[in-house]
Motif scaffolding. Structure first.
Motif, PDB file in Angstrom:
ATOM      1  N   VAL A  34     -27.871  10.060 -29.013  1.00 49.24           N
ATOM      2  CA  VAL A  34     -27.693   9.798 -27.582  1.00 49.24           C
ATOM      3  C   VAL A  34     -28.635   8.685 -27.144  1.00 49.24           C
ATOM      4  CG1 VAL A  34     -27.768  10.810 -25.266  1.00 49.24           C
ATOM      5  CG2 VAL A  34     -27.101  12.220 -27.214  1.00 49.24           C
ATOM      6  N   GLU A  35     -28.076   7.685 -26.471  1.00 50.08           N
ATOM      7  CA  GLU A  35     -28.891   6.584 -25.951  1.00 50.08           C
ATOM      8  C   GLU A  35     -29.592   7.068 -24.686  1.00 50.08           C
ATOM      9  OE1 GLU A  35     -28.174   1.865 -25.639  1.00 50.08           O
ATOM     10  OE2 GLU A  35     -26.775   3.082 -24.474  1.00 50.08           O
ATOM     11  N   ILE A  36     -30.924   6.940 -24.646  1.00 50.45           N
ATOM     12  CA  ILE A  36     -31.690   7.443 -23.506  1.00 50.45           C
ATOM     13  C   ILE A  36     -32.089   6.311 -22.558  1.00 50.45           C
ATOM     14  CG2 ILE A  36     -33.852   8.550 -22.832  1.00 50.45           C
ATOM     15  CD1 ILE A  36     -33.506  10.363 -25.231  1.00 50.45           C
ATOM     16  N   ALA A  37     -32.714   5.270 -23.108  1.00 48.82           N
ATOM     17  CA  ALA A  37     -33.115   4.127 -22.283  1.00 48.82           C
ATOM     18  C   ALA A  37     -32.389   2.891 -22.801  1.00 48.82           C
ATOM     19  CB  ALA A  37     -34.621   3.940 -22.326  1.00 48.82           C
ATOM     20  N   ALA A  38     -31.305   2.515 -22.110  1.00 48.64           N
ATOM     21  CA  ALA A  38     -30.455   1.419 -22.594  1.00 48.64           C
ATOM     22  C   ALA A  38     -31.094   0.051 -22.358  1.00 48.64           C
ATOM     23  CB  ALA A  38     -29.098   1.478 -21.916  1.00 48.64           C
ATOM     24  N   LEU A  50     -25.486  16.768 -27.495  1.00 50.79           N
ATOM     25  CA  LEU A  50     -25.038  16.174 -26.231  1.00 50.79           C
ATOM     26  C   LEU A  50     -24.637  17.226 -25.211  1.00 50.79           C
ATOM     27  CD1 LEU A  50     -24.527  13.495 -24.805  1.00 50.79           C
ATOM     28  CD2 LEU A  50     -22.200  13.529 -25.653  1.00 50.79           C
ATOM     29  N   GLY A  51     -23.965  18.291 -25.648  1.00 57.32           N
ATOM     30  CA  GLY A  51     -23.551  19.356 -24.733  1.00 57.32           C
ATOM     31  C   GLY A  51     -24.752  19.999 -24.053  1.00 57.32           C
ATOM     32  N   LYS A  52     -25.790  20.247 -24.852  1.00 53.19           N
ATOM     33  CA  LYS A  52     -27.018  20.872 -24.341  1.00 53.19           C
ATOM     34  C   LYS A  52     -27.692  19.944 -23.322  1.00 53.19           C
ATOM     35  CE  LYS A  52     -31.154  23.052 -26.309  1.00 53.19           C
ATOM     36  NZ  LYS A  52     -31.878  23.239 -27.572  1.00 53.19           N
ATOM     37  N   LEU A  53     -27.710  18.635 -23.653  1.00 52.87           N
ATOM     38  CA  LEU A  53     -28.331  17.640 -22.771  1.00 52.87           C
ATOM     39  C   LEU A  53     -27.624  17.604 -21.414  1.00 52.87           C
ATOM     40  CD1 LEU A  53     -30.599  15.403 -23.164  1.00 52.87           C
ATOM     41  CD2 LEU A  53     -28.704  13.806 -23.298  1.00 52.87           C
ATOM     42  N   LYS A  54     -26.267  17.595 -21.459  1.00 52.12           N
ATOM     43  CA  LYS A  54     -25.483  17.574 -20.221  1.00 52.12           C
ATOM     44  C   LYS A  54     -25.749  18.820 -19.392  1.00 52.12           C
ATOM     45  CE  LYS A  54     -21.444  14.771 -21.393  1.00 52.12           C
ATOM     46  NZ  LYS A  54     -20.017  14.824 -21.738  1.00 52.12           N
ATOM     47  N   TYR A  55     -25.795  19.983 -20.075  1.00 52.74           N
ATOM     48  CA  TYR A  55     -26.048  21.259 -19.397  1.00 52.74           C
ATOM     49  C   TYR A  55     -27.397  21.237 -18.692  1.00 52.74           C
ATOM     50  CZ  TYR A  55     -27.217  26.192 -18.795  1.00 52.74           C
ATOM     51  OH  TYR A  55     -27.598  27.382 -18.260  1.00 52.74           O
ATOM     52  N   GLN A  56     -28.423  20.739 -19.381  1.00 52.95           N
ATOM     53  CA  GLN A  56     -29.764  20.697 -18.787  1.00 52.95           C
ATOM     54  C   GLN A  56     -29.812  19.761 -17.588  1.00 52.95           C
ATOM     55  OE1 GLN A  56     -32.055  19.767 -22.278  1.00 52.95           O
ATOM     56  NE2 GLN A  56     -32.715  21.902 -22.536  1.00 52.95           N
ATOM     57  N   SER A  57     -29.129  18.618 -17.677  1.00 57.10           N
ATOM     58  CA  SER A  57     -29.146  17.686 -16.545  1.00 57.10           C
ATOM     59  C   SER A  57     -28.394  18.273 -15.349  1.00 57.10           C
ATOM     60  CB  SER A  57     -28.585  16.317 -16.936  1.00 57.10           C
ATOM     61  OG  SER A  57     -27.207  16.404 -17.178  1.00 57.10           O
ATOM     62  N   GLN A  58     -27.319  19.026 -15.600  1.00 56.67           N
ATOM     63  CA  GLN A  58     -26.600  19.702 -14.517  1.00 56.67           C
ATOM     64  C   GLN A  58     -27.492  20.739 -13.849  1.00 56.67           C
ATOM     65  OE1 GLN A  58     -23.082  21.351 -16.354  1.00 56.67           O
ATOM     66  NE2 GLN A  58     -21.743  19.847 -15.376  1.00 56.67           N
ATOM     67  N   LYS A  59     -28.242  21.479 -14.679  1.00 59.00           N
ATOM     68  CA  LYS A  59     -29.145  22.507 -14.163  1.00 59.00           C
ATOM     69  C   LYS A  59     -30.213  21.885 -13.262  1.00 59.00           C
ATOM     70  CE  LYS A  59     -31.333  26.148 -16.322  1.00 59.00           C
ATOM     71  NZ  LYS A  59     -31.697  27.020 -17.435  1.00 59.00           N
ATOM     72  N   LYS A  60     -30.773  20.747 -13.716  1.00 59.04           N
ATOM     73  CA  LYS A  60     -31.787  20.043 -12.927  1.00 59.04           C
ATOM     74  C   LYS A  60     -31.218  19.601 -11.593  1.00 59.04           C
ATOM     75  CE  LYS A  60     -34.912  17.991 -16.230  1.00 59.04           C
ATOM     76  NZ  LYS A  60     -34.906  16.890 -17.168  1.00 59.04           N
ATOM     77  N   ALA A  61     -30.004  19.056 -11.617  1.00 56.59           N
ATOM     78  CA  ALA A  61     -29.358  18.569 -10.395  1.00 56.59           C
ATOM     79  C   ALA A  61     -29.117  19.718  -9.420  1.00 56.59           C
ATOM     80  CB  ALA A  61     -28.046  17.873 -10.721  1.00 56.59           C
ATOM     81  N   SER A  62     -28.680  20.879  -9.931  1.00 55.92           N
ATOM     82  CA  SER A  62     -28.408  22.005  -9.040  1.00 55.92           C
ATOM     83  C   SER A  62     -29.708  22.566  -8.467  1.00 55.92           C
ATOM     84  CB  SER A  62     -27.610  23.095  -9.752  1.00 55.92           C
ATOM     85  OG  SER A  62     -28.430  23.855 -10.593  1.00 55.92           O
ATOM     86  N   GLU A  63     -30.785  22.555  -9.247  1.00 54.13           N
ATOM     87  CA  GLU A  63     -32.101  22.988  -8.749  1.00 54.13           C
ATOM     88  C   GLU A  63     -32.555  22.080  -7.610  1.00 54.13           C
ATOM     89  OE1 GLU A  63     -34.537  25.417  -9.236  1.00 54.13           O
ATOM     90  OE2 GLU A  63     -32.830  26.437 -10.149  1.00 54.13           O
TER      91      GLU A  63
END
Length: 156
Positions: A34-38, A50-63
């Motif tokens: 996964v590209e982090i800093a393009a 990637l699935g785990k990364l997306k899940y964590q970013s969704q969790k952060k956004a909802s928090e």
């Protein structure tokens, strides 16, 4: 040959590696690259799920959404010849709304012959304005719309 700064699944920096090598390492680990800093030089890529990364970013956004305070406009209705005790009760509510960070819309309703004494309404709104001077500022000056006079205050 394009190169990337590689961070492995454990979070260790592997240094600058060619993209092909990075993809092979990710495949061996059974994870995604996964590209982090393009826009850094060279780009930073991480071996992760990637699935785990997306899940964590969704969790952060909802928090972040949970912690966000929405500013509401609370309305206080009065009459121009309001009694002192009623006025004090309404002012207590106004102060509470400001403490909660909400805006307050003061509405003065004129009935019948009260329309002949609009200056009483202006005096009342000015009195409110002076009382909450330290904690609030006038957002919309008092204006007459039909039979009611309105003023909007917002917390400082």
């Amino acid at each position: 040959m394009p190169k990337v700064q590689l961070i492995d699944a454990e979070g260790n920096n592997r240094g600058i590696v060619s993209i092909n090598d990075a993809l092979l390492m990710a495949e061996e680990a059974g994870l995604d690259l996964v590209e982090i800093a393009a826009n850094s030089e060279p780009p930073v890529a991480k071996i992760t799920d990637l699935g785990k990364l997306k899940y964590q970013s969704q969790k952060k956004a909802s928090e972040a959404r949970k912690r966000q305070k929405t500013i509401e406009i609370k309305e206080i209705k009065m009459r121009p010849n309001i009694d002192t005790h009623d006025y004090e009760v309404k002012m207590k509510a106004v102060r509470r709304f400001f403490d909660e960070g909400d805006k307050v819309k003061l509405t003065l309703r004129f009935r019948g012959r009260e329309m002949a004494h609009l200056e009483l309404g202006m005096q009342l709104l000015n009195r409110v304005r002076e009382e909450v001077e330290e904690i609030a500022k006038v957002e919309a000056e008092p204006k007459l719309e039909g039979r009611q006079m309105m003023m909007v205050l917002s917390p400082r």
